[in-house]
Design an enzyme around this catalytic site. Structure first.
Site, short mmCIF file in Angstrom:
data_model
loop_
_atom_site.label_atom_id
_atom_site.label_comp_id
_atom_site.label_asym_id
_atom_site.label_seq_id
_atom_site.Cartn_x
_atom_site.Cartn_y
_atom_site.Cartn_z
N GLY A 45 -23.33 -14.39 125.19
CA GLY A 45 -23.47 -15.82 125.45
C GLY A 45 -22.12 -16.41 125.76
N GLN A 50 -15.83 -23.31 126.40
CA GLN A 50 -15.00 -22.12 126.18
C GLN A 50 -14.18 -21.74 127.41
OE1 GLN A 50 -18.47 -19.77 124.38
NE2 GLN A 50 -16.72 -18.97 123.25
N CYS A 92 -17.21 -14.66 117.98
CA CYS A 92 -17.04 -15.72 118.98
C CYS A 92 -15.93 -15.31 119.93
CB CYS A 92 -16.70 -17.04 118.30
SG CYS A 92 -16.53 -18.41 119.48
N LEU A 93 -16.17 -15.44 121.23
CA LEU A 93 -15.15 -15.02 122.20
C LEU A 93 -13.91 -15.90 122.13
CD1 LEU A 93 -17.55 -14.15 125.14
CD2 LEU A 93 -16.41 -12.58 123.56
N HIS A 134 -25.75 -20.74 118.50
CA HIS A 134 -24.29 -20.61 118.50
C HIS A 134 -23.71 -21.33 119.72
CE1 HIS A 134 -20.45 -18.13 117.96
NE2 HIS A 134 -20.34 -18.58 119.18
N GLU A 135 -24.39 -21.18 120.87
CA GLU A 135 -23.86 -21.80 122.11
C GLU A 135 -24.03 -23.32 122.10
OE1 GLU A 135 -22.85 -18.01 123.03
OE2 GLU A 135 -22.04 -19.97 123.61
N HIS A 138 -21.38 -24.97 120.28
CA HIS A 138 -20.16 -25.13 121.09
C HIS A 138 -20.19 -26.45 121.86
CE1 HIS A 138 -17.62 -21.56 120.76
NE2 HIS A 138 -18.64 -20.76 120.94
O1 K2U Z 1 -20.17 -18.10 122.27
C1 K2U Z 1 -19.53 -17.06 122.19
O2 K2U Z 1 -18.38 -16.97 121.76
C2 K2U Z 1 -20.19 -15.80 122.67
C3 K2U Z 1 -20.69 -14.98 121.54
C4 K2U Z 1 -22.11 -15.44 121.32
C5 K2U Z 1 -22.78 -14.91 120.10
C6 K2U Z 1 -22.17 -14.95 118.86
C7 K2U Z 1 -22.86 -14.49 117.75
C8 K2U Z 1 -24.13 -13.98 117.85
C9 K2U Z 1 -24.73 -13.95 119.10
C10 K2U Z 1 -24.06 -14.42 120.21
C11 K2U Z 1 -20.40 -13.56 121.99
O3 K2U Z 1 -21.52 -12.95 122.46
S1 K2U Z 1 -19.56 -12.66 120.72
C12 K2U Z 1 -19.84 -11.03 121.01
C13 K2U Z 1 -21.16 -10.56 120.49
C14 K2U Z 1 -21.82 -9.60 121.19
C15 K2U Z 1 -23.02 -9.12 120.70
C16 K2U Z 1 -23.58 -9.63 119.54
C17 K2U Z 1 -22.91 -10.61 118.86
C18 K2U Z 1 -21.68 -11.09 119.33
ZN ZN Z 2 -18.64 -18.75 120.33
#
Ligand code: K2U
Ligand code: ZN
Length: 170
Positions: A45, A50, A92-93, A134-135, A138
């Site tokens: 996501g 971001q 979180c990225l 989560h998104e 943000h």
């Molecule tokens: O919003 C973001 O920073 C992207 C995250 C979203 C996310 C966080 C937690 C759980 C689900 C989605 C990125 O996808 S973080 C990398 C990741 C990859 C697979 C599973 C969980 C997190």
């Molecule tokens: Zn995030």
């Protein structure tokens, strides 16, 4: 094109993002760039703040192995959340290499506008539900570390400040 992902702490990650009035070609390009940036990270996501754009747009593709299912959601709204809660070790990225268990509703009903300006509505469960919540956080300037205690959040923030100082020196 792949865009730079902002790292916490950054004031743009704490802003309340503005709704999108109409889907312009620029916003369609932004959604495409965000998907490309998300796949490159990799992540499942990504929210517009971001990449420094404080507009209400998120992209997702929570399919791990199988046909990718890229989605772009403009002005996403949660209409309903389940009573049941689930725990997921979130990352979180914008907060690299930090993972913590976060509890959220197991399923959510979401309404949004798609790239064609059509209103869509769907129920999300599993990783999709965790990710869309989560998104959307943000878009409201909320990070998953805001659910942690103040000491833990402060420790993570200090760690990210150190990381940013080191990156600046490179
Ligand atoms: O919003 C973001 O920073 C992207 C995250 C979203 C996310 C966080 C937690 C759980 C689900 C989605 C990125 O996808 S973080 C990398 C990741 C990859 C697979 C599973 C969980 C997190
Ligand atoms: Zn995030």
């Amino acid at each position: 094109m792949i865009r730079t992902i902002l790292i916490h702490p950054d004031p743009r990650l704490k802003k309340l993002c503005e709704p999108v009035a109409e889907i312009t070609p620029e916003l369609r390009q932004l959604a495409a760039d965000m998907l490309e940036t998300m796949y490159d990270a990799p992540g499942v996501g990504l929210a517009a703040p971001q990449v420094g754009v404080t507009k209400r747009l998120i992209v997702m593709d929570c399919i791990k192995d199988g046909t990718p299912e890229p989605m772009a959601l403009f002005n996403p709204q949660i209409l309903w959340s389940s009573e049941d809660q689930s725990v997921y070790e979130e990352g979180c990225l914008s907060i690299p290499d930090i993972y913590n268990d976060i509890t959220r509703p197991t399923a959510v009903q979401v309404r949004w506008m798609d790239v064609d300006g059509k209103v869509q509505e769907r129920q999300f469960a599993g990783l999709w539900a965790t990710c869309v919540q989560h998104e959307i956080d943000h878009l409201n300037g909320k990070l998953f570390i805001d659910y942690l205690g103040p000491l833990k959040r402060q420790m993570i923030t200090r760690k990210m400040e150190k990381l940013k100082r080191e990156m600046a020196r490179e």
